[in-house]
Design a protein around this motif. Structure first.
Motif, mmCIF file in Angstrom:
data_model
loop_
_atom_site.group_PDB
_atom_site.id
_atom_site.type_symbol
_atom_site.label_atom_id
_atom_site.label_comp_id
_atom_site.label_asym_id
_atom_site.label_seq_id
_atom_site.Cartn_x
_atom_site.Cartn_y
_atom_site.Cartn_z
ATOM 1 N N PRO A 59 0.800 -1.233 0.000
ATOM 2 C CA PRO A 59 0.000 0.000 0.000
ATOM 3 C C PRO A 59 0.833 1.282 0.000
ATOM 4 O O PRO A 59 0.320 2.348 -0.343
ATOM 5 N N TRP A 60 2.117 1.188 0.371
ATOM 6 C CA TRP A 60 2.971 2.373 0.468
ATOM 7 C C TRP A 60 3.837 2.598 -0.761
ATOM 8 O O TRP A 60 4.425 3.670 -0.916
ATOM 9 N N VAL A 61 3.941 1.584 -1.615
ATOM 10 C CA VAL A 61 4.927 1.625 -2.695
ATOM 11 C C VAL A 61 4.752 2.840 -3.597
ATOM 12 O O VAL A 61 5.723 3.504 -3.980
ATOM 13 N N SER A 62 3.527 3.169 -3.943
ATOM 14 C CA SER A 62 3.305 4.275 -4.878
ATOM 15 C C SER A 62 3.678 5.623 -4.285
ATOM 16 O O SER A 62 3.954 6.574 -5.020
ATOM 17 N N GLN A 63 3.687 5.736 -2.953
ATOM 18 C CA GLN A 63 3.999 7.000 -2.294
ATOM 19 C C GLN A 63 5.465 7.124 -1.907
ATOM 20 O O GLN A 63 5.969 8.230 -1.728
ATOM 21 N N ALA A 64 6.137 5.997 -1.735
ATOM 22 C CA ALA A 64 7.499 6.000 -1.193
ATOM 23 C C ALA A 64 8.497 6.537 -2.214
ATOM 24 O O ALA A 64 8.419 6.241 -3.406
ATOM 25 N N GLU A 65 9.466 7.324 -1.704
ATOM 26 C CA GLU A 65 10.538 7.870 -2.541
ATOM 27 C C GLU A 65 11.834 7.087 -2.411
ATOM 28 O O GLU A 65 12.846 7.445 -3.019
ATOM 29 N N GLY A 66 11.819 6.048 -1.607
ATOM 30 C CA GLY A 66 12.996 5.221 -1.431
ATOM 31 C C GLY A 66 12.741 4.178 -0.355
ATOM 32 O O GLY A 66 11.686 4.168 0.295
ATOM 33 N N VAL A 67 13.714 3.293 -0.173
ATOM 34 C CA VAL A 67 13.633 2.222 0.820
ATOM 35 C C VAL A 67 14.921 2.230 1.630
ATOM 36 O O VAL A 67 16.015 2.319 1.065
ATOM 37 N N THR A 68 14.801 2.147 2.953
ATOM 38 C CA THR A 68 15.970 2.021 3.826
ATOM 39 C C THR A 68 15.840 0.739 4.627
ATOM 40 O O THR A 68 14.810 0.492 5.261
ATOM 41 N N ILE A 69 16.887 -0.087 4.594
ATOM 42 C CA ILE A 69 16.924 -1.355 5.321
ATOM 43 C C ILE A 69 18.039 -1.278 6.348
ATOM 44 O O ILE A 69 19.191 -0.984 6.032
ATOM 45 N N SER A 70 17.683 -1.535 7.601
ATOM 46 C CA SER A 70 18.652 -1.447 8.686
ATOM 47 C C SER A 70 18.394 -2.605 9.639
ATOM 48 O O SER A 70 17.871 -3.643 9.259
ATOM 49 N N GLY A 71 18.757 -2.430 10.894
ATOM 50 C CA GLY A 71 18.549 -3.528 11.834
ATOM 51 C C GLY A 71 18.854 -3.117 13.257
ATOM 52 O O GLY A 71 18.843 -1.921 13.562
ATOM 53 N N GLY A 72 19.223 -4.158 13.991
ATOM 54 C CA GLY A 72 19.654 -5.480 13.586
ATOM 55 C C GLY A 72 20.747 -5.454 12.521
ATOM 56 O O GLY A 72 21.348 -4.448 12.253
ATOM 57 N N GLU A 73 21.008 -6.616 11.957
ATOM 58 C CA GLU A 73 22.029 -6.720 10.908
ATOM 59 C C GLU A 73 21.450 -7.455 9.704
ATOM 60 O O GLU A 73 21.275 -8.677 9.734
ATOM 61 N N PRO A 74 21.151 -6.730 8.625
ATOM 62 C CA PRO A 74 20.554 -7.380 7.450
ATOM 63 C C PRO A 74 21.380 -8.529 6.888
ATOM 64 O O PRO A 74 20.824 -9.541 6.449
ATOM 65 N N PHE A 75 22.720 -8.413 6.906
ATOM 66 C CA PHE A 75 23.546 -9.444 6.293
ATOM 67 C C PHE A 75 23.727 -10.668 7.180
ATOM 68 O O PHE A 75 24.374 -11.639 6.768
ATOM 69 N N ASP A 76 23.137 -10.671 8.383
ATOM 70 C CA ASP A 76 23.058 -11.901 9.166
ATOM 71 C C ASP A 76 21.970 -12.823 8.632
ATOM 72 O O ASP A 76 21.880 -13.986 9.040
ATOM 73 N N GLN A 77 21.124 -12.311 7.728
ATOM 74 C CA GLN A 77 20.098 -13.108 7.052
ATOM 75 C C GLN A 77 20.275 -12.927 5.534
ATOM 76 O O GLN A 77 19.414 -12.372 4.856
ATOM 77 N N PRO A 78 21.414 -13.366 4.989
ATOM 78 C CA PRO A 78 21.744 -13.014 3.605
ATOM 79 C C PRO A 78 20.759 -13.536 2.574
ATOM 80 O O PRO A 78 20.438 -12.830 1.606
ATOM 81 N N ASP A 79 20.270 -14.761 2.736
ATOM 82 C CA ASP A 79 19.341 -15.301 1.749
ATOM 83 C C ASP A 79 18.019 -14.540 1.764
ATOM 84 O O ASP A 79 17.459 -14.223 0.701
ATOM 85 N N ALA A 80 17.531 -14.247 2.962
ATOM 86 C CA ALA A 80 16.282 -13.493 3.074
ATOM 87 C C ALA A 80 16.471 -12.083 2.536
ATOM 88 O O ALA A 80 15.555 -11.520 1.910
ATOM 89 N N LEU A 81 17.655 -11.495 2.774
ATOM 90 C CA LEU A 81 17.912 -10.148 2.272
ATOM 91 C C LEU A 81 17.884 -10.125 0.745
ATOM 92 O O LEU A 81 17.263 -9.240 0.146
ATOM 93 N N VAL A 82 18.536 -11.074 0.103
ATOM 94 C CA VAL A 82 18.549 -11.116 -1.361
ATOM 95 C C VAL A 82 17.131 -11.318 -1.894
ATOM 96 O O VAL A 82 16.720 -10.663 -2.864
ATOM 97 N N ASP A 83 16.378 -12.201 -1.283
ATOM 98 C CA ASP A 83 14.995 -12.430 -1.718
ATOM 99 C C ASP A 83 14.168 -11.159 -1.571
ATOM 100 O O ASP A 83 13.412 -10.766 -2.478
ATOM 101 N N LEU A 84 14.324 -10.477 -0.438
ATOM 102 C CA LEU A 84 13.592 -9.236 -0.207
ATOM 103 C C LEU A 84 13.971 -8.174 -1.230
ATOM 104 O O LEU A 84 13.097 -7.505 -1.817
#
Length: 219
Positions: A59-84
């Motif tokens: 529902p937010w995609v059309s309004q969003a001007e970008g995406v920020t991914i943080s954590g936690g540590e995203p690269f501790d879940q590398p397969d899920a990060l690539v899929d996302l």
């Protein structure tokens, strides 16, 4: 695919340009002393799926001007990060910024899997004893890497000293448990100052800031 997620929110204005979708991974093996988000360290919490996350963001995609991914540590879940990241690329052409506590040099293999999926990367662990004078960094040892032409266009302006607007923070309220969480990169001591002000007004405050190692007393 399974993913452990602390929270997601829209809009976030303090972690990159424009109104952004913010995603915080749950679980961190780096655990920097002084980290303000120690609540995101514990693994195994917030289990969901990448599919469910994309559905929640839709529902937010059309309004969003970008995406920020943080954590936690995203690269501790590398397969899920690539899929996302792959699924995000399928639904939005906006920029994607990822924060990691790992040095870029330690991420050669996972970054190859993410090639073209991350526009800008802020790398390296937070060092509470280092100066904090650069935009988008919690400490000056952290580096901003511009990985795509879109990342260059959107984030080159952040290769500069801090400006007053970089010190802005956003407070968000969780209606389910009454907690308050912060989006942004605070100045050193901001949480302590906030806690002191609230305590002086009669409130009981517990923060998620990780303690620093105790200084040894001279013999």
């Amino acid at each position: 695919m399974r993913l452990f997620l602390s929270r997601l929110h829209f809009p976030v204005h303090t972690l990159g340009p424009g109104a952004r979708m913010g995603l915080w991974f749950q679980g961190c093996s780096i655990r920097c002393p002084g980290c303000i988000s120690a609540d995101t360290w514990a693994p195994g919490r917030g289990e969901t799926t990448v599919e469910a996350v994309i559905a929640a963001l839709t529902p937010w995609v059309s309004q969003a001007e970008g995406v920020t991914i943080s954590g936690g540590e995203p690269f501790d879940q590398p397969d899920a990060l690539v899929d996302l990241l792959t699924r995000l690329r399928a639904v939005t052409a906006r920029d994607i910024l990822v924060f990691t506590g790992y040095p870029r040099e330690a991420l050669a293999v996972p970054l190859r899997a993410c090639e073209g999926l991350i526009d800008a990367l802020v790398s390296d662990p937070f060092e509470a004893t280092d100066p904090q004078t650069r935009a988008l960094r919690g400490s000056d040892n952290q580096r901003l890497h511009l990985l795509t032409p879109l990342g260059e266009a959107r984030f080159r302006a952040y290769e500069r000293p801090l400006l007053p607007e970089d010190r802005e923070l956003e407070l968000h309220f969780d209606d389910e448990n009454g907690s308050v969480w912060m989006a942004g990169i605070p100045r050193r001591g901001d949480l302590q100052r906030l806690s002191s002000l609230l305590a002086a007004d009669g409130h009981s405050v517990t923060t998620t800031e990780a303690p620093l190692p105790s200084k040894r007393q001279p013999p």
